[in-house]
Design an enzyme around this catalytic site. Structure first.
Site: not given
Length: 482
Positions: A88, A91, A111, A123, A181, A250-251
């Site tokens: 990421g 989005r 977000k 998307d 992160r 990544d979270n």
């Protein structure tokens, strides 16, 4: 109060190569569904920014406020224990960093803001269901006193977004001291760019751990604080019965914040192996696995930091994780039992109660809240009727009351203490689902009502928010799709 907040752009100015500049892609017929008034007040924002009659404006990525410099950050990470490469931000767009009057700096992160160069096969969108869930969860955790990102606004729209079914596109404005992160560091480590790892670590220290900035050993001291914050966060999750569901690297927040609310869940029945994410087939992120996963993720961060911190120092700091976790968990769980003085054998009371709760499927939140009503000189307990094996409960309760007498605390004072740490209300999935279904009809009334309750989770109440979940709401499955 100024007409508009003041924004700065330290990430853009100090970290070239760590992002791509771009603007959000608006949704069709977007409009403001709700905003977080107490947070808006804390951010010193004028009410005129929140227009429910006109276009969504900045909340829907249609306009920018003066000083905003929108960009998408780049990061990578491990997903379900496997290196996944660049992930990421696919989005989300960092619109800017707000500078408050007290000098505090806060990210505004939109977000669902559209495609970015890091979207991979996604998307770039978020759906209303997931934005409502994140809005509620972040404010619920804040109300519980657990470090978390915050949610300021939800925008709904007429844009169709395909997930398991076709859903309504939405955007959420997330507020946090930082969105850095573990995966930000992993990205440049695996790209063999150790100078970028150092650069990012220096940035994080200067902006978020300023007390370490002048220390010669600042990188190691900083990692030690990250270890401690992560351990304390994991302890807090376990004590309140929160399952994150997707603890990929990544979270994981470098500041020890709960972030990226996806298929989360609060315990209903006490099931130590509770899996809230129905795509977690192996149970990697089951409730009782979370502390171990926290350490595993820190080990991945340590690997990424190995170019700037000696391996032996990293390993020594990682060894501090388990003691820090157990100290914080023990402190919080003793408070839930009403113990203010630590005594040998205290863990036995807790272990025996949890074993009985697990065997009988007792409601985690209700059990501890009802325990808060205990009168130490009375053998009667409203909690007794919650158990089938009353003989085992009676034996435990007799020992527990004797332990309470050793505290020397009057019932009123102890009950107040216990109620301040044992919430009457947590965000159960069925409560969130009810608010989602109303929001999908453009009705934010249940969302607002629930949000108000979640801001005061320790208050006495007797309504449907504190009752056992209905049969339809007890085992709702939640996926990563958002």
């Amino acid at each position: 109060m100024s007409q508009h907040p003041r924004f700065i752009a330290t990430w853009r100015d100090e970290l070239p190569g760590f992002y791509t500049e771009l603007t959000p892609t608006p949704l069709n017929n977007s409009r403001l569904l709700c905003h977080n008034a107490p947070l808006a007040q804390a951010l010193e924002l004028p009410e005129t920014l929140f227009d429910y009659q006109g276009p969504a404006g900045v909340w829907g990525g249609e306009t920018l406020l003066p000083g905003m410099a929108p960009l998408a950050q780049v990061y990578s990470g491990h997903q379900f224990g496997v290196w996944a490469g660049q992930l990421g931000d696919g989005r989300g767009i960092l619109l800017g960093e707000q500078q408050l009057s007290d000098g505090c700096k806060l990210d505004w992160h939109l977000k669902g803001a559209g495609l970015t160069p890091y979207s991979r096969m996604g998307d770039g969108r978020a759906v209303l269901r997931s934005t409502v869930r994140e809005f509620l969860a972040s404010e619920a955790m804040h109300g519980l006193g657990i470090p978390t990102t915050r949610a300021l606004t939800i925008v709904t729209s007429d844009t169709p977004v395909r997930r398991e079914t076709t859903e309504r596109g939405a955007m959420l404005m997330r507020i946090a001291e930082s969105h850095v992160r573990f995966g930000h560091f992993e990205h440049f480590y695996y790209r063999r760019e150790p100078e970028r790892v150092r650069e990012l670590a220096q940035y994080v220290i200067e902006h978020h751990f300023a007390h370490l900035a002048q220390e010669e050993d600042r990188f190691a001291l900083w990692f030690g604080e990250v270890v401690t914050r992560t351990a304390q966060l994991m302890a807090s999750w376990q004590c309140v019965g929160f399952a994150h569901g997707v603890m990929n690297t990544d979270n994981m927040s470098i500041l020890g914040l709960t972030m990226d609310y996806g298929p989360y869940g609060f315990l209903d029945d006490y099931q130590p192996g509770f899996i809230c994410n129905h795509t977690d087939y192996q149970g990697r992120y089951a409730f009782d696995n979370q502390p171990g996963v926290g350490l595993w993720n820190l080990q991945r961060l340590a690997q990424a930091l190995s170019p700037i911190i000696p391996a032996e120092r990293l390993n020594a700091l990682l060894d501090d994780y388990q003691p820090a976790l157990l100290r914080e968990w023990g402190r919080q769980m003793r408070a839930k039992l009403g113990f203010t003085v630590e005594k040998e054998g205290d863990n036995d009371y807790l272990r025996e109660l949890l074993t009985l709760m697990a065997r009988e499927g007792s409601d985690y939140t209700r059990t501890f809240r009802m325990l808060s009503e205990t009168e130490q000189h009375s053998s009667a307990s409203p909690l007794r009727d919650e158990f089938i094996d009353r003989a085992t409960f009676d034996a435990w309760f007799a020992r527990y009351r004797a332990r309470l007498e050793e505290e020397g605390e009057e019932d009123d004072a102890r009950q107040r203490l216990m109620k301040s740490v044992n919430p009457a209300l947590v965000l159960r999935n069925w409560l969130a689902q009810r608010a989602i279904e109303a929001a999908e009809r453009d009705d934010a009334s249940e969302l607002s009502r629930l949000l108000e309750a979640l801001r005061n989770p320790f208050a006495d109440r007797d309504d449907d928010y504190t009752h056992r979940p209905p049969d339809w709401g007890k085992h709702l499955e939640v996926s990563c799709s958002s």
